[in-house]
Motif scaffolding. Structure first.
Motif, short mmCIF file in Angstrom:
data_model
loop_
_atom_site.label_atom_id
_atom_site.label_comp_id
_atom_site.label_asym_id
_atom_site.label_seq_id
_atom_site.Cartn_x
_atom_site.Cartn_y
_atom_site.Cartn_z
N TYR A 1 29.00 41.52 49.77
CA TYR A 1 29.73 41.97 48.49
C TYR A 1 29.93 40.42 47.45
O TYR A 1 29.89 39.52 48.06
N HIS A 2 29.70 40.98 46.33
CA HIS A 2 29.96 39.80 45.39
C HIS A 2 31.31 39.74 44.82
O HIS A 2 31.78 41.02 44.17
N ILE A 3 32.02 38.83 45.13
CA ILE A 3 33.52 38.83 44.59
C ILE A 3 33.45 37.84 43.36
O ILE A 3 33.42 36.68 43.61
N LYS A 4 33.86 38.37 42.35
CA LYS A 4 33.51 37.71 40.88
C LYS A 4 34.98 36.92 40.71
O LYS A 4 35.87 37.27 41.20
N ALA A 5 34.86 36.26 39.57
CA ALA A 5 35.78 35.27 39.19
C ALA A 5 37.32 35.99 38.82
O ALA A 5 38.37 35.47 39.07
N ASP A 6 37.10 37.29 38.22
CA ASP A 6 38.03 38.11 37.77
C ASP A 6 38.84 39.13 38.89
O ASP A 6 39.46 39.82 38.79
N GLU A 7 38.01 38.92 40.46
CA GLU A 7 38.55 39.49 41.51
C GLU A 7 38.02 40.88 41.52
O GLU A 7 38.27 41.66 42.51
N THR A 8 36.92 41.31 40.89
CA THR A 8 36.41 42.51 41.01
C THR A 8 35.03 42.25 42.42
O THR A 8 34.88 41.15 42.64
#
Length: 252
Positions: A87-94
């Protein structure tokens, strides 16, 4: 479903109730991939590994890549073959599901077999945190402790290495006892149950099997299939005590 598994992420701080606040939860029914529906005894979340990730266009590290092992995953009729999801966990928590990895994936070395337990342990790293992350810098190691090479070498085990970016078979390699790991292949070595990581090396513990092969080996993260370790810790060498039981059972 019993032992299907799940993962919950929490903030690294306490809220007004004195507990961490949940950020998100994940389970097999919430991702895309073959046989992705949650099943009993999948063991999703049995192993976890996260590495910092700097996406293209970012001035610094803002994101993370997370690998989740599901060693009890059945691939069609292949029971307990195992799988790993990335999974890619983005800075905006997406949270974005990016990879489903198993030994039946295109161009991946080997093939899924019953009782492989692919993903019982995982380790991940970003080998170059000061630049934009690439397939070469984002690396993942997957333990396959149930891998066997005939009845005489049952549960000898092995380790598959991948990039955390792109197709699983595009940058994978394989090491096992007698093929990269300087230990004779033997029954019940369970290679892949003990993994540790540093920015430069993947550490592989070999606590079981013949005594002469018990050691901890350090491999470059981009080691080719069957490539040799560059560092070795062994009982009786380098000041380590000789009489050490299960040396390397845990590597951190």
């Amino acid at each position: 479903m019993q032992f299907a598994g799940g993962v919950v992420a929490f903030r690294p701080s306490l809220n007004t109730n004195g507990i961490p606040t949940p950020m998100f939860g994940m389970g097999q029914g919430r991702v895309d991939g073959p046989d992705s529906a949650a099943q009993a005894s999948d063991g999703y979340g049995s192993s976890l590994a996260m590495a910092p990730y700097r996406p293209s266009g970012a001035a610094t590290i803002t994101d993370s890549m997370l690998a989740v092992g599901a060693p009890g995953e059945d691939l069609s009729t292949t029971v307990d073959a195992g799988a790993v999801q990335v999974y890619h966990i983005k800075a905006d928590e997406t949270v974005v599901h990016t990879q489903w990895i198993d030994q039946n994936a295109s161009d991946v070395e080997g093939e899924a077999e019953p009782g492989d337990f692919f993903g019982q342990r995982v380790a991940a790293v970003n080998t170059a945190t000061n630049v934009v992350s690439t397939a070469a810098t984002m690396r993942l190691a997957v333990g396959v402790p149930g891998e066997e090479y005939g009845a005489e070498h049952s549960e000898s085990g092995g380790i598959a290495l991948f990039s955390m970016l792109g197709a699983p078979g595009a940058a994978d390699s394989w090491i096992e006892p007698g093929h990269g790991i300087p230990a004779e292949s033997a029954p019940r070595q369970y290679t892949g149950l003990s993994l540790g990581s540093s920015p430069s090396l993947l550490y592989v513990g070999m606590p079981y099997g013949p005594a002469q092969g018990r050691a901890v080996y350090g491999f470059p993260w981009n080691v080719a299939s069957g490539g040799a370790p560059t560092q070795t810790f062994k009982p009786g060498e380098g000041g380590l005590p000789t009489d050490v039981g299960a040396f390397g059972a845990t590597v951190r």
